[in-house]
Enzyme design. Structure first.
Site, PDB file in Angstrom:
ATOM      1  N   ASP A 211       0.834  -1.195   0.000  1.00 51.93           N
ATOM      2  CA  ASP A 211       0.000   0.000   0.000  1.00 51.93           C
ATOM      3  C   ASP A 211       0.875   1.253   0.000  1.00 51.93           C
ATOM      4  O   ASP A 211       1.875   1.330   0.718  1.00 51.93           O
ATOM      5  CB  ASP A 211      -0.888  -0.020   1.252  1.00 51.93           C
ATOM      6  CG  ASP A 211      -1.880   1.115   1.295  1.00 51.93           C
ATOM      7  OD1 ASP A 211      -2.734   1.177   0.393  1.00 51.93           O
ATOM      8  OD2 ASP A 211      -1.793   1.933   2.233  1.00 51.93           O
ATOM      9  N   GLU A 278      15.102 -15.052   0.654  1.00 53.92           N
ATOM     10  CA  GLU A 278      15.439 -16.062   1.655  1.00 53.92           C
ATOM     11  C   GLU A 278      14.508 -17.269   1.561  1.00 53.92           C
ATOM     12  O   GLU A 278      14.780 -18.320   2.152  1.00 53.92           O
ATOM     13  CB  GLU A 278      15.323 -15.469   3.065  1.00 53.92           C
ATOM     14  CG  GLU A 278      16.286 -14.313   3.353  1.00 53.92           C
ATOM     15  CD  GLU A 278      15.955 -13.626   4.676  1.00 53.92           C
ATOM     16  OE1 GLU A 278      15.073 -14.143   5.414  1.00 53.92           O
ATOM     17  OE2 GLU A 278      16.555 -12.584   4.966  1.00 53.92           O
TER      18      GLU A 278
END
Length: 568
Positions: A211, A278
């Site tokens: 957002d 990751e």
């Protein structure tokens, strides 16, 4: 480590936005919830989408429909529990649907423990350093630190009260006063959000829609700024759906608002990119970045930053062939220059639904909304016809496509909401001058004749639904030839079958000015944006018609209609 290549799912995905409070309500309290979403996933699987994006469902006082977050690592009880989220994610994955969730990093709720601690700690404290607290101007600090206005109307600064009752510092809120902005120059803020990313990635989410991804960093010194009167609320300066083209919206040299599009945001996303790497699989970041021109927006999707950015210039382009050709070319060129796919979007929870917006006849800046007293009221039949044609065109473009819940049903904006039912902060902060976004957020219809049209079994709805929505209900359209639902299903099926999302676009020349036509692989798309029929080009007279947004007689393409044909 992930690498960019043609196998990355988000490059061509059709992603369906769910506004949780308005999608499906399992417990009958009038607000949609996570179990409701889970119960309707089979319908989305049959629609043919690749992923869902959920607007905020995290713990919140709900002063801005969940975009005021009080706890980034939990589910608000009105939507369910973390277990409900896990169950929904599991079923979605079992159905072949990926899950993207909304993340709101520009600001928190004023109920967030950090902000409450900041109020208690006082000026100069580490707690206040997490937010944008400043002393006021003038002898007694009675004047706000600068002249910035809130996106929702009114000042962007609110003054605090000291424990002894005296007036204190001011804090910045680009949105509502209940949404204080974080200070992203503070490493503690950055580390907190790394933890938030990992919390949800550990639960299996496939990515985040970010957002206000063009916010977060403010210009040094917080200089005064007055936005253009005709501007949209989130940046840019063109009224939705009216200006022909995007060339004059902004230039690279136009600095724009000192709270939008600052270069420092890119450091944040490079950091987040590393966090996502990751994890196994292709996890994505999608930017809600209202920045112009497209060459500037493309900075958000450079190889070491985000994967997608919403193409708001495309959303803001009117239903006009030359403007569409321009924005499509500029989109493919700008995003392609950084190795990213373009995205295409026509509606979301912040803009007037395109089944109404494309038939407006007066300016309507983003965020204003439309209501009973708005000028240029849309003609419903024209809006639906244009929306079907525009969606058929969009779903054939190479790149990713975003759909907003209910658009596959042809839902129009709800204009005649009673004043006392409206809940958007814009409505209140502008003294009821701007209607805001409630009209595109009304709970969607599932079954004709059922309580709340099947949104739940009690008939309760947090925003009132129109009395004439039986015609739009999903079960009224399922299996009905020519219905908007079946148009979307077929377009999505053909999109997959012909791998249009990974294709290459080439324009078909020599056609009338009102026609936009292109080939993508062995599919040619012809869209007539004019008000008179045009003859099917002779070169396609014997081609197989794959899709038509309106009745097609095989000889001429009607006004506001799009066809797909298969070429040898």
């Amino acid at each position: 480590m992930n690498s960019r290549n043609s196998t990355e799912w988000w490059r061509s995905a059709a992603i369906y936005q769910i506004y949780p409070r308005s999608f499906a309500d399992a417990n009958g309290d009038g607000l949609g919830d996570l179990p409701g979403i889970t119960s309707r996933l089979d319908s989305l699987k049959s629609l043919g989408i690749d992923a869902i994006w959920l607007s905020p469902f995290m713990t919140s006082p709900q002063k801005d429909a969940g975009y005021d977050v009080a706890d980034y690592c939990d589910v608000d009880p009105i939507f369910g529990t973390l277990s409900d989220f896990d169950a929904m994610t599991s079923k979605a994955h079992d159905s072949g649907i990926r899950v993207i969730i909304d993340l709101v990093p520009n600001h928190s709720s004023d109920a967030h423990p950090w902000f409450q601690a900041a109020l208690a700690a006082g000026p100069g404290s580490p707690e206040r350093a997490r937010y944008m607290f400043r002393d006021g101007k003038g002898e007694n600090g009675d004047t706000p630190p600068n002249n910035w206005e809130s996106v929702f109307g009114g000042p962007a600064w609110t003054r605090t009260t000291n424990p002894d009752g005296t007036a204190g510092q001011w804090y910045l809120h680009i949105f509502d006063s209940s949404q204080p902005d974080f200070d992203w120059t503070n490493e503690e803020v950055r580390e907190m959000f790394r933890g938030v990313l990992r919390f949800w990635l550990d639960r299996g989410v496939d990515g985040f829609r970010v957002d206000v991804a063009h916010g977060m960093i403010k210009a040094d010194g917080l200089p005064d700024y007055t936005p253009p009167a005709e501007g949209g609320s989130m940046g840019g300066n063109t009224p939705l759906g009216l200006e022909p083209g995007i060339d004059d919206i902004a230039t690279e040299e136009d600095e724009g608002a000192p709270y939008w599009g600052q270069e420092g945001v890119h450091e944040i996303y490079r950091d987040w990119h590393l966090v996502l790497e990751e994890y196994e699989g292709d996890r994505v970041l999608c930017a809600e970045a209202w920045v112009y021109p497209l060459s500037k927006m493309a900075k958000w999707v450079r190889p070491d930053e985000m994967q997608q950015a919403f193409n708001f210039p495309y959303l803001e382009t009117p239903w006009e062939a030359s403007a569409l050709r321009t924005v499509i070319d500029e989109s493919i060129e700008a995003f392609g220059a950084v190795g990213a796919p373009s995205t295409w979007v026509l509606s979301n929870h912040d803009v007037v639904r395109h089944a109404s917006r494309l038939a407006l006849t007066a300016e309507n800046p983003q965020g204003h909304g439309i209501g009973p007293k708005s000028p240029g009221q849309p003609i419903r039949e024209v809006g639906l016809r244009r929306a079907r044609a525009a969606s058929a065109l969009m779903l054939a473009l190479p790149g990713g496509a975003y759909l907003y819940q209910g658009e596959e049903l042809g839902l129009p904006e709800v204009i005649d909401l009673p004043d006392d039912s409206r809940q958007d902060p814009t409505w209140f902060r502008t003294n009821r001058e701007k209607y805001g976004r409630d009209g595109c957020r009304v709970p969607i219809p599932w079954e004709a004749g059922a309580p709340a049209y099947g949104f739940n079994d009690t008939g309760a709805a947090w925003l009132p639904q129109p009395s004439d929505w039986d015609r739009y209900a999903r079960d009224s359209q399922a299996g009905v030839e020519g219905s908007t639902l079946e148009l979307y299903r077929e377009a999505l099926r053909l999109r997959r079958e012909h791998t249009l999302g990974l294709g290459t676009l080439s324009w078909v020349d020599g056609l009338p000015d009102a026609v936009a036509a292109f080939s993508n692989g062995n599919v040619t798309v012809i869209a007539n944006t004019g008000d008179t029929a045009v003859a099917l080009p002779e070169a396609f007279a014997s081609a197989e018609v794959l899709l038509a947004s309106a009745e097609f007689d095989g000889a001429s393409i009607g006004p506001d209609s799009t066809i797909w044909v298969r070429t040898p």
